[in-house]
Design an enzyme around this catalytic site. Structure first.
Site, mmCIF file in Angstrom:
data_model
loop_
_atom_site.group_PDB
_atom_site.id
_atom_site.type_symbol
_atom_site.label_atom_id
_atom_site.label_comp_id
_atom_site.label_asym_id
_atom_site.label_seq_id
_atom_site.Cartn_x
_atom_site.Cartn_y
_atom_site.Cartn_z
ATOM 1 C CG LEU A 45 -72.953 -10.179 -34.899
ATOM 2 C CD1 LEU A 45 -71.910 -10.157 -33.493
ATOM 3 C CD2 LEU A 45 -74.390 -11.134 -33.517
ATOM 4 C CB CYS A 46 -75.301 -3.809 -35.923
ATOM 5 S SG CYS A 46 -75.364 -3.923 -37.782
ATOM 6 C CB THR A 47 -78.646 -6.631 -39.080
ATOM 7 O OG1 THR A 47 -78.559 -5.195 -39.715
ATOM 8 C CG2 THR A 47 -80.916 -6.166 -39.107
ATOM 9 C CG ASP A 50 -79.236 -2.561 -31.922
ATOM 10 O OD1 ASP A 50 -78.542 -2.464 -30.961
ATOM 11 O OD2 ASP A 50 -77.307 -1.712 -33.032
#
Length: 139
Positions: A45-47, A50
């Site tokens: 999810l961070c990819t 962000d």
């Protein structure tokens, strides 16, 4: 008397395919061989949130994050053309923001629905192999 019915299983993914016979009680069951299938591709999810780097990241962002933020009261129906168009528009906007090319409606549908393209010749070869296995069992 115990009756055992063999199962002929076949499947394809792009240029790869398999055909096999499962004999209950003699060979590994279908569930026992699930580990042999390639894992589904998932993204952190961070990819997505962000630093998206490809069109699939943008589509997944639209599906998992933007939909929940902008339409929390609606259930996402991937078979609804209006919902798919909305996902495409959000994914395209996200891609433009990060300078990513290649987000199309077809790409959006493929990523959102996890559609893996099949090759007709591969399907035909695997279908023939499955038919041959059935013929061998029957004779």
């Amino acid at each position: 008397e115990h009756t055992s019915v063999p199962i002929v299983d076949g499947g394809t993914e792009a240029f790869k395919g398999h055909a096999r016979v499962i004999f209950p009680g003699k060979t590994a069951c279908f569930e026992c061989t699930l580990g042999m299938f390639p894992p589904q591709e998932k993204f952190p999810l961070c990819t997505l949130a962000d630093v998206p780097r490809n069109p699939a990241h943008c589509v997944e962002w639209a599906k998992l994050i933007a939909w929940e933020q902008e339409r929390p009261d609606d259930d996402l129906d991937l078979d609804d053309p209006k919902h798919m168009q909305w996902l495409f528009q959000r994914a395209k906007e996200r891609a433009d923001e990060f300078g990513i090319t290649g987000v199309t409606l077809q790409t959006t549908q493929g990523v959102a629905k996890n559609i893996i393209p099949a090759i007709a010749s591969t399907n035909a070869i695997v279908a023939a192999a499955c038919a041959l296995e059935v013929f061998k069992i029957a004779t």
